[in-house]
Scaffold this active site. Sequence first.
Site, mmCIF file in Angstrom:
data_model
loop_
_atom_site.group_PDB
_atom_site.id
_atom_site.type_symbol
_atom_site.label_atom_id
_atom_site.label_comp_id
_atom_site.label_asym_id
_atom_site.label_seq_id
_atom_site.Cartn_x
_atom_site.Cartn_y
_atom_site.Cartn_z
ATOM 1 N N HIS A 87 -1.005 12.842 3.471
ATOM 2 C CA HIS A 87 -2.116 12.059 2.910
ATOM 3 C C HIS A 87 -2.761 11.179 3.969
ATOM 4 C CE1 HIS A 87 -0.123 8.023 2.393
ATOM 5 N NE2 HIS A 87 0.979 8.738 2.238
ATOM 6 N N ASP A 89 -4.936 8.466 2.985
ATOM 7 C CA ASP A 89 -5.237 7.131 2.473
ATOM 8 C C ASP A 89 -4.123 6.172 2.869
ATOM 9 O OD1 ASP A 89 -3.690 8.780 0.573
ATOM 10 O OD2 ASP A 89 -3.573 6.928 -0.596
ATOM 11 N N ASP A 118 2.731 5.795 7.618
ATOM 12 C CA ASP A 118 2.527 6.242 6.232
ATOM 13 C C ASP A 118 1.029 6.397 5.961
ATOM 14 O OD1 ASP A 118 2.839 6.778 3.539
ATOM 15 O OD2 ASP A 118 3.225 4.708 2.978
ATOM 16 N N GLU A 152 -2.847 9.246 -2.307
ATOM 17 C CA GLU A 152 -1.423 9.326 -2.624
ATOM 18 C C GLU A 152 -0.852 7.962 -2.986
ATOM 19 O OE1 GLU A 152 2.935 9.259 -1.765
ATOM 20 O OE2 GLU A 152 1.313 8.093 -0.856
ATOM 21 N N GLU A 153 -1.440 6.905 -2.423
ATOM 22 C CA GLU A 153 -0.923 5.560 -2.675
ATOM 23 C C GLU A 153 -1.345 5.008 -4.029
ATOM 24 O OE1 GLU A 153 1.270 4.448 -0.913
ATOM 25 O OE2 GLU A 153 1.049 5.079 1.166
ATOM 26 N N ARG A 352 11.406 2.665 -10.670
ATOM 27 C CA ARG A 352 11.851 3.958 -10.155
ATOM 28 C C ARG A 352 13.164 4.291 -10.874
ATOM 29 N NH1 ARG A 352 8.368 4.642 -5.393
ATOM 30 N NH2 ARG A 352 6.907 2.902 -5.640
ATOM 31 N N HIS A 443 4.119 0.138 4.394
ATOM 32 C CA HIS A 443 3.540 -0.865 3.508
ATOM 33 C C HIS A 443 3.754 -2.295 4.021
ATOM 34 C CE1 HIS A 443 3.554 1.950 -0.281
ATOM 35 N NE2 HIS A 443 3.203 2.578 0.839
#
Length: 470
Positions: A87, A89, A118, A152-153, A352, A443
Amino acid sequence: MAIDYAAAAAKYRDDIIADLSTLVAIDSERDVEHATPEAPLGPGPARALATMLKIAQRDQFTTADVEHVAGRVELGAGDEILGLLAHLDVVPAGPGWTRTPFQTTIEGNRIYGRGTADDKGPGIAAYYALKVIRDLNLPLHKRVHLIYGTDEESEWYGMTRYMATQENPTLGFSPDAEFPIINGEKGIADFQISLHHVAARPATTTLQGFTAGIRDNMVPVTATATLTGTIPDNLQSQATAFDQQNDTHTAFTPVNNGVTITLTGRGAHSSIPAGGINAGTYLAAFIQTQGLQLDPAGAQYLGVITDFLHAETNGARLNIALTDQKMGPLTASPDIFHFEQDGPQTILVNIRYPHGTDAEAIRDTMESTIGSDLVDVDIHGRVEEPHYVPASDPLVQTLLAVYTDHTGLPGQEGIVGGGTYGRMLKRGVAFGAQMPGAPEVMHMPDEYITIDDIMRAVAIYADAIVRLAQ
């Protein structure tokens, strides 16, 4: 004769850094508020996709742009498709950077910039793996599609549209996690806790506003609350003691008849919330320790945070704690906080979860535990169910063998709370590019990838593609 993939990759070192720098310079955060027909997910994601496809066209690869939200680079021929899913983004830069986020800064072996780890860096590594294979004229008996998504984020709209409109790979991997392999991913869902408004009553101190968080997959680094009315004279000294005890930093700004408090914690990826210091819950906890006679709405809001969400990441006080022998424990990360006296009073919690539960069961339990008379809990956005490819699958076995051959390190299956595009394929996994034991920088402020890691990834990916495409 053994193929020296590392030597073939080394020839492209400067080109890899240059192309990665070009991509990092694009702030490709999803921005649908500024969407156009040519940029459905915003100008940044569309520009990043167009730039990546131009790089591939420069090198004479066949490419495809799918509705300006996804695209692919092609190599090889055959009936089956091996997919590489990356990805372009990024998450917002956020606070705390000591370097320019949308410009690569090279310091020693590190390349700093938002997206270096990332996922622009690994995505470039996968692209140069295709170049190495072509340079060496290695036979491929499957079509290899390097597919780039652009959100994707967030919502995965781009890759979802790709899978709905294009021929899908039969197997593949996403270069968007860590080595040796991620063949299992927990389920992922967001839950919005909305507090019911309560009747006002006289109070000496009023919580006028409370905010924290910028993305549902990032533990908030900073949080801000505004209090009016009676403010304790010793508030600053109390904050100093609190900061020393909790490794936070608190600052005060006077406002009309009150004060704005800003607390800084430590960010983390929401899949590993224990690695952060959640500014939202810590600010709520600090205010709660001051013994203030708060207004009913403010007291209720802070109470929900401290009673059910603070200093705990397994959901135990929400009665949703669960551990699966293979997938491990559920994690709960409150990531976005918003409170206004006459407006929204919400907390978004990113969860999660392993096999053994589902989003509806989690929602029901959260609402009943906090109290349906106090809150509504809603599933917010899409839900990703747990995903697992058995360790015995030839895909997993091949990738582990490649990893060991290139690193000399043993390979074993891995299961994480993170979510990658690998889960979009029934036989899909995540594979690199972060090495085991490396610091968690995705992140985070001052995100980086090492030059050694990106060059190693090019060689590993090239070898993996060749073996899987036989």
